[in-house]
Design an enzyme around this catalytic site. Structure first.
Site, mmCIF file in Angstrom:
data_model
loop_
_atom_site.group_PDB
_atom_site.id
_atom_site.type_symbol
_atom_site.label_atom_id
_atom_site.label_comp_id
_atom_site.label_asym_id
_atom_site.label_seq_id
_atom_site.Cartn_x
_atom_site.Cartn_y
_atom_site.Cartn_z
ATOM 1 N N LYS A 1 81.524 -33.255 45.486
ATOM 2 C CA LYS A 1 81.725 -34.607 44.832
ATOM 3 C C LYS A 1 82.930 -35.741 45.594
ATOM 4 O O LYS A 1 84.056 -34.907 45.740
ATOM 5 C CB LYS A 1 81.648 -34.788 43.321
ATOM 6 N N ARG B 1 69.731 -27.702 37.995
ATOM 7 C CA ARG B 1 68.854 -27.142 37.510
ATOM 8 C C ARG B 1 68.280 -25.969 37.962
ATOM 9 O O ARG B 1 67.774 -24.900 36.993
ATOM 10 C CB ARG B 1 68.417 -27.784 38.267
HETATM 11 N N1 BES Z 1 76.613 -33.465 36.613
HETATM 12 C C1 BES Z 1 75.735 -33.700 37.371
HETATM 13 C C2 BES Z 1 74.755 -35.201 37.175
HETATM 14 C C3 BES Z 1 75.764 -35.888 36.709
HETATM 15 C C4 BES Z 1 75.764 -37.219 37.322
HETATM 16 C C5 BES Z 1 76.215 -35.700 35.088
HETATM 17 C C6 BES Z 1 77.085 -38.165 36.789
HETATM 18 C C7 BES Z 1 76.550 -37.073 34.727
HETATM 19 C C8 BES Z 1 76.981 -38.413 35.368
HETATM 20 C C9 BES Z 1 74.590 -33.385 37.813
HETATM 21 O O1 BES Z 1 74.850 -31.438 38.559
HETATM 22 C C10 BES Z 1 74.821 -33.325 39.418
HETATM 23 O O2 BES Z 1 75.817 -32.983 40.617
HETATM 24 N N2 BES Z 1 73.812 -34.286 39.385
HETATM 25 C C11 BES Z 1 73.425 -33.949 41.537
HETATM 26 C C12 BES Z 1 72.188 -34.036 42.310
HETATM 27 C C13 BES Z 1 71.797 -34.190 43.377
HETATM 28 C C14 BES Z 1 72.242 -33.326 44.450
HETATM 29 C C15 BES Z 1 70.414 -33.798 43.988
HETATM 30 C C16 BES Z 1 73.117 -36.042 41.226
HETATM 31 O O3 BES Z 1 73.063 -36.671 40.508
HETATM 32 O O4 BES Z 1 73.968 -36.658 42.226
HETATM 33 MN MN MN Z 2 76.508 -31.373 39.723
#
Ligand code: BES
Ligand code: MN
Ligand code: ZN
Length: 497
Positions: free
Chosen positions: A278, A352
């Site tokens: 990230k 997931r």
């Molecule tokens: N933990 C994150 C989702 C999240 C985003 C939680 C903002 C709280 C605030 C999750 O694991 C994630 O990174 N999801 C990705 C999925 C994507 C790579 C398909 C996302 O939502 O960007």
């Molecule tokens: Mn994630």
């Protein structure tokens, strides 16, 4: 915070501060404030404030008066509770919370709230006052060395003289259990990842279970691999910190064999994204990626104390998501516990993966109904913002149970779709599924991914990414961890009693 109930008319209550709610029964043009109880002494005490226009009934406005005439209380706080037409237990929670958060910085340590007249009954009002007050008593500044103890020592609910104490006392106890459990979840979510590794989260869960008489089993890397939880392990393999599978069991005497409710939470104690790392900006927030798991732990606490006659199993998949020499890589193929193969497209779609095995495992333990909670997708935040959490359901009856639960919890969830088309977005050339489905419909593609692992078991999925952490203070709750889903999970379980 001590909580107590008295049956005394407002004028007679001796307290540092008496709290009364006012509603606006007027029109758009002109407000018409009126107290939520008919009481001559109180009405007289606020008459000047109403006449001067200082009290309007506007939601969560606070007006403080010293030495109110005709009352034994030292002070009187009038809290607006919004429009008369929309007044419900949700407003009672917020108004009680606003009262506390108004009094706390003034170092007022005890208060008495006048029980409002509520269409859904006095018990509902008592429970909501206590829940709202406890939630407002929580501050997230745990590690500040200049931390001041603003917390309230005692809160009293003042029911009218002669009211049925037994029933109301029971409602007070229930509100207390639920409010404290929500705060327990918030404490966990608030912890930074160095103070709450998967191991530490598991130990905190175990300690809680011991204190309320729940069975608790903790499993580490060897067991997770032995059970062939390849999806869960694929996330855990990149971290120096050991993962934990937390299993909490509530099996009350006299409960029927079925249903067995499975509560499954995402417990990612820190989400860097893994190799699909990230951006640095805002990454510190990813300590709250275990909020779904923490909600399950808090809910299990409340369930153990409220003792509904229904079997419940709480499962939390706790791990970090880290980039390292042992981390999984995009393109890797993983075999989940169910036997389904998954092509990893993005290692940041890890929630997931851990839930796929958590949900499937819950079925192997005999769960007949499943509900999961997870900070799963940024897409859910884009869709619903911070006002609503997302809910997905593969079963209408289970969804009815949940909507009934929401009516009691006052939490806001909005249903999102789970259609076949989203499944088409995550089909892989090399494996059964991909772990991401492209730019569009991200909350739903994540949800249909999970659906592949619950199959026909009635199931609800709660995406709390946008609601588990609040960036702004509200008059009734501090910014930081919200404890979302705890109350609804508890009410969901009770709806099967
Ligand atoms: N933990 C994150 C989702 C999240 C985003 C939680 C903002 C709280 C605030 C999750 O694991 C994630 O990174 N999801 C990705 C999925 C994507 C790579 C398909 C996302 O939502 O960007
Ligand atoms: Mn994630
Ligand atoms: Zn995550």
């Amino acid at each position: 915070m001590d909580t107590r109930l008295i049956a005394q008319n407002p004028a007679e209550v001796e307290t540092d501060c008496l709290v009364a709610f006012a509603l606006d029964h007027g029109t758009k043009e002109k407000s018409e404030p009126r107290l939520t109880v008919k009481d001559a002494a109180l009405e007289k005490a606020v008459a000047d404030l109403v006449a001067s226009g200082e009290v309007t009934g506007k939601a969560y406005e606070t007006v403080l008066l010293h030495r109110p005439q005709g009352l034994k209380a030292k002070r009187l706080l009038v809290v607006g509770a919004g429009k008369g037409k929309t007044f419900s237990h949700a407003e009672v929670r917020r108004a009680a919370g606003s009262a506390l958060r108004c009094l706390k910085p003034k170092m007022i340590k005890s208060c008495a709230i006048v029980l409002p007249e509520l269409a859904t009954g006095a018990e509902d009002a008592v429970r909501s006052i206590i829940e709202g007050a406890l939630v407002a008593d929580f501050d997230p500044d745990t590690y500040r060395s200049d931390r001041k103890d603003y917390s309230m020592k005692e809160i009293t609910v003042a029911a009218p003289a002669g009211s049925d104490q037994g029933k109301l006392q029971q409602a007070l106890t229930q509100g207390r259990i639920i409010g404290e459990s929500q705060n327990f979840t918030r404490e966990l979510v608030n912890e930074p990842s160095n103070k709450l590794t998967p191991t530490m989260l598991a130990d905190r869960a175990k300690k809680m279970c011991d204190s309320v008489g729940l069975k608790c089993e903790l499993m580490g890397p060897a067991k997770i691999r032995e059970m062939k939880m390849g999806a869960f392990w694929s996330v855990a393999q990149g971290s120096e910190e050991e993962p934990r599978l937390i299993v909490m069991r509530y099996e009350p005497e006299g409960a029927p064999e079925k249903p067995v409710l499975g509560l499954v939470g995402k417990g990612v104690t820190f989400d860097t994204g893994g190799i699909s790392i990230k951006p640095a900006d805002g990454m510190e927030k990813m300590k709250y990626d275990m909020a779904g798991g923490a909600a399950m732990i808090g809910a299990m606490r409340a369930i153990a104390m409220l003792k509904p006659k229904v079997k419940v199993i709480g499962i939390v998949c706790a791990t970090e998501n880290m980039p390292s020499g042992t981390a999984q890589k995009p393109g890797d193929v993983q075999i989940a516990m169910s036997g389904k193969s998954i092509e990893i497209i993005n290692t940041d779609a890890e929630g997931r993966l851990v839930l796929a095995d958590g949900l499937f495992y819950a079925r192997t333990l005999g769960c007949t109904h499943l509900i999961d909670a997870a900070t799963l997708t940024g897409a859910c935040v884009v869709a619903l913002g911070h006002a609503n959490a997302g809910v997905f359901a593969n079963d209408e009856d289970a969804y009815q149970h949940f909507t009934r639960a929401l009516q009691r919890s006052g939490e806001k969830f909005w249903r999102l779709p789970l259609d076949q088309e989203y499944l088409d977005q995550i089909r892989s050339n090399i494996a059964d599924l991909m772990n991401t489905g492209g730019r569009y419909g991200g909350a739903s593609t994540a949800a249909v991914f999970l659906k592949e692992f619950v199959e026909d078991t009635p199931w609800l999925h709660l995406d709390i990414a946008g609601t588990a952490w609040m960036d702004e203070n509200k008059s009734w709750i501090a910014k930081g961890p919200s404890g979302i889903a705890v109350r609804s999970l508890v009410e969901f379980v009770r709806s099967f009693e």
